[in-house]
Write a protein that holds these residues in place. Structure first.
Motif, PDB file in Angstrom:
ATOM      1  N   GLY A  27      47.342 -22.313  20.164  1.00 18.02           N
ATOM      2  CA  GLY A  27      47.927 -22.532  21.476  1.00 18.02           C
ATOM      3  C   GLY A  27      48.682 -21.344  22.025  1.00 18.02           C
ATOM      4  N   ILE A  28      48.508 -20.168  21.451  1.00 18.81           N
ATOM      5  CA  ILE A  28      49.240 -19.005  21.908  1.00 18.81           C
ATOM      6  C   ILE A  28      48.791 -18.618  23.309  1.00 18.81           C
ATOM      7  N   THR A  29      49.758 -18.281  24.144  1.00 19.47           N
ATOM      8  CA  THR A  29      49.459 -17.879  25.518  1.00 19.47           C
ATOM      9  C   THR A  29      49.753 -16.398  25.752  1.00 19.47           C
ATOM     10  N   PHE A  30      50.269 -15.726  24.729  1.00 17.50           N
ATOM     11  CA  PHE A  30      50.667 -14.324  24.851  1.00 17.50           C
ATOM     12  C   PHE A  30      51.687 -14.134  25.973  1.00 17.50           C
ATOM     13  N   SER A  31      52.694 -15.006  25.955  1.00 19.76           N
ATOM     14  CA  SER A  31      53.851 -14.777  26.809  1.00 19.76           C
ATOM     15  C   SER A  31      54.569 -13.523  26.328  1.00 19.76           C
ATOM     16  N   ALA A  32      55.501 -13.037  27.121  1.00 21.51           N
ATOM     17  CA  ALA A  32      56.236 -11.835  26.724  1.00 21.51           C
ATOM     18  C   ALA A  32      56.949 -12.056  25.394  1.00 21.51           C
ATOM     19  N   ASN A  33      57.535 -13.236  25.206  1.00 25.59           N
ATOM     20  CA  ASN A  33      58.238 -13.519  23.961  1.00 25.59           C
ATOM     21  C   ASN A  33      57.272 -13.581  22.784  1.00 25.59           C
ATOM     22  N   SER A  70      44.102 -10.547  26.848  1.00 26.93           N
ATOM     23  CA  SER A  70      43.607 -10.785  28.211  1.00 26.93           C
ATOM     24  C   SER A  70      43.983 -12.165  28.737  1.00 26.93           C
ATOM     25  N   VAL A  71      44.321 -13.112  27.855  1.00 23.48           N
ATOM     26  CA  VAL A  71      44.713 -14.455  28.311  1.00 23.48           C
ATOM     27  C   VAL A  71      46.143 -14.480  28.821  1.00 23.48           C
ATOM     28  N   SER A  72      46.878 -13.397  28.625  1.00 22.95           N
ATOM     29  CA  SER A  72      48.293 -13.375  28.984  1.00 22.95           C
ATOM     30  C   SER A  72      48.486 -13.413  30.494  1.00 22.95           C
ATOM     31  N   GLU A  73      49.502 -14.175  30.904  1.00 21.45           N
ATOM     32  CA  GLU A  73      49.919 -14.187  32.293  1.00 21.45           C
ATOM     33  C   GLU A  73      51.282 -13.530  32.457  1.00 21.45           C
ATOM     34  N   ALA A  74      51.732 -12.825  31.411  1.00 23.11           N
ATOM     35  CA  ALA A  74      53.009 -12.118  31.476  1.00 23.11           C
ATOM     36  C   ALA A  74      52.902 -10.958  32.454  1.00 23.11           C
ATOM     37  N   TYR A 129      53.773  -4.073  24.957  1.00 24.72           N
ATOM     38  CA  TYR A 129      53.382  -4.576  23.641  1.00 24.72           C
ATOM     39  C   TYR A 129      51.972  -4.144  23.267  1.00 24.72           C
ATOM     40  N   MET A 130      51.113  -3.948  24.254  1.00 29.72           N
ATOM     41  CA  MET A 130      49.815  -3.341  23.976  1.00 29.72           C
ATOM     42  C   MET A 130      50.025  -1.942  23.389  1.00 29.72           C
ATOM     43  N   GLY A 131      50.941  -1.176  23.969  1.00 25.26           N
ATOM     44  CA  GLY A 131      51.231   0.156  23.454  1.00 25.26           C
ATOM     45  C   GLY A 131      51.745   0.126  22.031  1.00 25.26           C
TER      46      GLY A 131
END
Length: 586
Positions: free
Chosen positions: A36-42, A113-117, A125-127
């Protein structure tokens, strides 16, 4: 401040948890799974946090130990360093051939790519994750050479699992490409949280990787360990340019420490004994690992004070001999050199960094409530030898004892991981490899380091010949650049890698010696110690302590240059994937 704990978020089909008592104090407490991970900033921050514990940690675990396989150090036992001492066997499994971290960083890169942050958070965080992908790949390449390149998350039936290894040249180019992407994404140091990877850290790491691979391929050319034969200058250009970009970032060398019990000019030493609460104010340090006594995040800091360093080791005569005299000349030609009959003689009239690295009589080793305990003797004992050579480390020792730890057993000092001085050294070496190291280059690189230490400047026309140069086949200037690197970065985790990338077989194999044994006669030791009793076991024909004499005699250690520059792949991986080939000599 909160007490922080890391919890690893693992890739799909993997369930694991990582907890650590010894981590960066900037990392928050929380838990997360991949479901269920959404790749929020946290969530992205927590995912990145798991990899910070892979960065080097305490002095005892990293800086000292990492030099133990080199000519800077003399371990009481060689069994922990099988490559350097020629005892490496082929493991049935493991042996460092571990791809879990690569899989985990690829999982992030495949799914962000699923992130909406906000895009700024995604880039940050990609870096960081791209930096760690390069970090993990570089570690594998140094150990094994040629490698598979995994661009995406693999499952148990992925065909890529059964491919062969790519040339280390291709792998190195790929690592540098990943770092370029990381540099594009990362914020600057002032734009990110203290203790996190930033753009200049990635630039300095890029310079480190490029210099390593360029020199490896140049000096291993024509051997089984060479690259693919392409022009290695491309690596030196990248090393030079990345280092110089760091040099343009406004960093300065730390040079403002004084204390009534510590001689002026010991700012170099203070870099490695600075409380974590103060490290952010030192411009030279791009990134440090921080600790906090308040948060019970500390490490064992007593070993230098009470046993001369961890795990029965000692500074080598070879390293001590490398320091110039205070007239800027090597000991072989300087009239200032007092000889090495005693510890006092050998450290007199020398580059001040010698006394900042090796304990010398009279220097404080413990300052608590106004009471000063001073260094008198090395902690030489027979079974085992806490200090093996008579040359005991002072770098990394903090004599300042906090009131909450009056015993001085523990420390919360920061561990600098990336510092400006390394960029200066890389730039100078890369320039010399390219044939462009002018006096102007030296004056804005190595001579800045010498100014801090109070050592005369290095001239592009060196002006002397040292019969003991480690690399007589190279230019005098390259020898002095490499000397400066050895002295400035001693016990910071670089020397073993340097010897391997330079194909310095003679230095790796050279007998490991310490100080003159006779100077310790009739000195009181606890437990009781008799020079006459121990001399047949550890004294070589010239009177120097030789801790490995009983193992190797007067000759060279067992390093085998036909194979020990790389580690062997484990048997189980060769069986599972016939396209993997064993490293040379195994």
């Amino acid at each position: 401040m909160k007490k922080y704990t890391l919890v690893t978020m693992m890739a799909v089909l993997l369930v694991a948890m990582l907890s650590c008592e010894d981590e960066l104090t900037t990392i928050p407490k929380d838990t997360i799974t991949d479901q269920g991970i959404t790749f929020s900033a946290n969530e992205m921050e927590m995912y990145a946090n798991q990899f910070y514990t892979s960065l080097p940690g305490t002095m005892a675990a990293w800086a000292w130990e990492s030099d133990a396989a080199s000519d800077n150090n003399v371990p009481a036992s060689f069994t922990s360093y099988p490559l350097a001492f020629g005892t490496q066997t082929i493991p049935a499994s493991g042996g460092g051939w571990n791809w879990g971290n690569i899989r985990n960083v690829n999982f992030f890169l495949d799914n962000i790519s699923v992130s909406e942050a906000p895009q700024s958070a995604q880039d940050k965080y990609m870096g960081e994750i791209l930096f760690f992908k390069a970090f993990f790949y570089f570690d594998l390449m140094k150990r094994f050479g040629d490698l598979p390149w995994l661009s995406t998350t693999l499952d148990v039936d992925s065909p890529e699992l059964f491919e062969g290894r790519l040339s280390r040249s291709v792998v190195a180019d790929s690592i540098l490409s990943v770092l370029n992407r990381s540099i594009e994404k990362l914020p600057t140091k002032t734009q990110t949280q203290e203790g996190r990877i930033h753009r200049d850290v990635a630039l300095l790491f890029k310079a480190r990787v490029a210099l390593y691979e360029g020199t490896w391929e140049k000096y291993h050319a024509g051997t089984p360990f060479e690259g693919d034969g392409r022009d290695v200058n491309r690596f030196f250009v990248q090393a030079r340019d990345a280092a110089e970009e760091v040099m343009e970032g406004g960093y300065t060398l730390y040079n403002d420490f004084s204390h009534p019990e510590i001689p002026n000019g010991f700012s170099y030493w203070r870099l490695f004994s600075t409380p974590s609460s103060e490290i952010s104010g030192i411009s030279e340090v791009l990134l440090a690992r921080e600790y906090s006594a308040d948060l019970d995040l500390i490490y064992w800091g007593q070993q230098i004070r009470t046993s001369g360093g961890p795990n029965g080791q000692g500074i080598s005569k070879s390293l001590v001999d490398a320091y110039l005299c205070d007239d800027g000349l090597p000991i072989s030609v300087s009239p200032e050199y007092m000889g090495d009959e005693t510890l006092e003689d050998v450290t007199t009239n020398r580059d001040p960094r010698l006394k900042m690295t090796v304990s010398t009589p009279g220097m404080p080793i413990k300052i608590s409530n106004g009471v000063v305990d001073r260094y008198e003797l090395p902690f030489l004992t027979l079974n085992p030898w806490p200090n093996t050579t008579g040359y005991q480390i002072y770098k990394w020792l903090s004599p300042f004892i906090a009131t909450e730890d009056a015993s001085g057993n523990n420390t919360s000092n920061a561990v600098p991981l990336f510092r400006y001085a390394e960029a200066l050294l890389i730039a100078a070496e890369a320039h010399e490899e390219l044939g462009t190291c002018t006096q102007a280059v030296l004056d804005r690189t190595i001579n800045l380091l010498r100014d801090r230490a109070g050592v005369p400047h290095l001239n592009a026309v060196v002006g002397f010949t040292d019969p003991n140069w480690n690399f007589p086949e190279l230019s005098p200037l390259m020898n002095e650049i490499r000397r400066e690197r050895r002295v400035e970065l001693a016990f910071e985790g670089f020397r073993t890698d340097d010897l391997y990338r330079w194909a310095a077989t003679d230095l790796i194999r050279a007998p490991r010696l310490g100080s003159k044994l006779e100077q310790w006669r009739d000195r009181p030791f606890e437990p009781a110690y008799d020079v006459d009793e121990v001399s047949p076991r550890v004294e070589n024909v010239d009177g120097y302590i030789s801790p490995l004499l009983q193992t190797f005699g007067e000759g060279e250690v067992g390093f085998d240059p036909s194979k020990n520059y790389l580690a062997p792949l484990p048997v189980d991986q060769l069986t599972l994937n016939p396209n993997l080939k064993q490293n040379p000599g195994y």
